[in-house]
Design an enzyme around this catalytic site. Structure first.
Site, PDB file in Angstrom:
ATOM      1  N   LYS A 269       0.877  -1.185   0.000  1.00 42.94           N
ATOM      2  CA  LYS A 269       0.000   0.000   0.000  1.00 42.94           C
ATOM      3  C   LYS A 269       0.911   1.231   0.000  1.00 42.94           C
ATOM      4  O   LYS A 269       1.044   1.926   0.997  1.00 42.94           O
ATOM      5  CB  LYS A 269      -0.903  -0.037   1.233  1.00 42.94           C
ATOM      6  CG  LYS A 269      -2.167   0.770   1.083  1.00 42.94           C
ATOM      7  CD  LYS A 269      -3.087   0.592   2.276  1.00 42.94           C
ATOM      8  CE  LYS A 269      -4.004  -0.608   2.121  1.00 42.94           C
ATOM      9  NZ  LYS A 269      -5.024  -0.695   3.184  1.00 42.94           N
TER      10      LYS A 269
ATOM     11  N   GLU B 131      -8.365  -6.194  -9.292  1.00 38.91           N
ATOM     12  CA  GLU B 131      -9.031  -5.654  -8.103  1.00 38.91           C
ATOM     13  C   GLU B 131      -9.699  -4.322  -8.421  1.00 38.91           C
ATOM     14  O   GLU B 131      -9.597  -3.828  -9.544  1.00 38.91           O
ATOM     15  CB  GLU B 131      -8.015  -5.473  -6.968  1.00 38.91           C
ATOM     16  CG  GLU B 131      -6.909  -4.494  -7.315  1.00 38.91           C
ATOM     17  CD  GLU B 131      -5.829  -4.397  -6.241  1.00 38.91           C
ATOM     18  OE1 GLU B 131      -5.780  -5.261  -5.352  1.00 38.91           O
ATOM     19  OE2 GLU B 131      -5.044  -3.450  -6.306  1.00 38.91           O
TER      20      GLU B 131
HETATM   21  C1  PLP Z   1      -5.512  -0.712  -4.628  1.00 37.08           C
HETATM   22  C2  PLP Z   1      -6.029  -1.347  -3.396  1.00 37.08           C
HETATM   23  N1  PLP Z   1      -6.337  -2.663  -3.410  1.00 37.08           N
HETATM   24  C3  PLP Z   1      -6.804  -3.283  -2.315  1.00 37.08           C
HETATM   25  C4  PLP Z   1      -7.011  -2.601  -1.130  1.00 37.08           C
HETATM   26  C5  PLP Z   1      -7.534  -3.335   0.074  1.00 37.08           C
HETATM   27  O1  PLP Z   1      -6.523  -3.439   1.030  1.00 37.08           O
HETATM   28  P1  PLP Z   1      -6.856  -3.475   2.588  1.00 37.08           P
HETATM   29  O2  PLP Z   1      -7.817  -4.573   2.784  1.00 37.08           O
HETATM   30  O3  PLP Z   1      -5.515  -3.755   3.232  1.00 37.08           O
HETATM   31  O4  PLP Z   1      -7.379  -2.153   2.964  1.00 37.08           O
HETATM   32  C6  PLP Z   1      -6.717  -1.247  -1.066  1.00 37.08           C
HETATM   33  C7  PLP Z   1      -6.933  -0.507   0.170  1.00 37.08           C
HETATM   34  O5  PLP Z   1      -6.578   0.637   0.332  1.00 37.08           O
HETATM   35  C8  PLP Z   1      -6.213  -0.609  -2.222  1.00 37.08           C
HETATM   36  O6  PLP Z   1      -5.924   0.681  -2.193  1.00 37.08           O
END
Ligand code: PLP
Length: 200
Positions: free
Chosen positions: A41, A75
């Site tokens: 992230k 995603e």
């Molecule tokens: C691009 C992206 N994919 C997936 C996620 C989901 O990640 P998480 O479950 O750790 O918040 C995020 C969350 O900010 C994201 O920015």
């Protein structure tokens, strides 16, 4: 290191968690692991998400679904994706350029604990149109059903989505004993008007 904590409503809107959202497959592909580390992230990587999100919103959708550089489903712009077909839950694997989301991990465990089969495998774009149910997970969005992809109706949030979502929300708000260890409780200062929300 500093950690900021503040009350924050649902990223895709409060209603999104009940009614689901409309999403569009983006013309922007998710960043490739050949050049960056999509699992992380990392703030610079969000230029990619912003391009996809902006495109989808301008076209009248609530969220973008990005494909990876090979053309498989990756995603959302800020969420991982889960697709239900034939009663099985599939989610794209680490080789599909996904962010290694903590909520993805939690939902995989919750769904398996509830007795569902969860498979980490490549998902073809066409499977989105054939899916019985689709949902997204992320810290900001929480667990959000998808009711339409590219104007193709998936339908009202389905039984599996609702079942997993209910347990996920219990876990998130400290109501599920078995997942309490996932949480760090944050004290809300006197005067703050939101109930204490926890973050993992
Ligand atoms: C691009 C992206 N994919 C997936 C996620 C989901 O990640 P998480 O479950 O750790 O918040 C995020 C969350 O900010 C994201 O920015």
């Amino acid at each position: 290191m500093a950690i900021a904590a503040w009350p924050w409503g649902a990223y895709l809107g409060e209603e999104s968690k009940n009614g689901g959202i409309r999403a569009k497959v983006s013309s922007w592909r998710r960043i490739s692991p050949a050049g960056l580390i999509p699992h992380a992230k990392a703030s610079g990587q969000y230029l990619n998400s912003i391009l996809a999100k902006t495109e989808s919103q301008k076209a009248g959708y609530e969220e973008a679904i990005m494909l990876d550089e090979r053309g498989f489903v990756c995603e959302g712009s800020g969420e991982n994706i889960f697709v239900v077909r034939d009663g099985q839950i599939a989610t794209p694997p680490h080789v599909a350029s996904i962010l290694d989301g903590i909520n993805r991990k939690s939902v995989i465990q919750i769904a398996r604990d509830l007795g569902y089969t969860v498979v980490e495998r490549d998902v073809a774009r066409a499977e989105l149109y054939l899916a019985e149910e689709i949902f997204l997970t992320g810290t900001a969005a929480e667990l959000v059903p998808v009711r339409e992809i590219d104007d193709h109706p998936i339908g009202e949030p389905g039984e599996i989505t609702r079942h997993v979502q209910a347990k996920f929300v219990d876990a998130l708000y400290g109501r599920a004993e078995e997942y309490l260890e996932w949480l760090d409780f944050v004290e809300v200062p006197a005067g703050a008007d939101e109930p204490s929300k926890v973050s993992s």
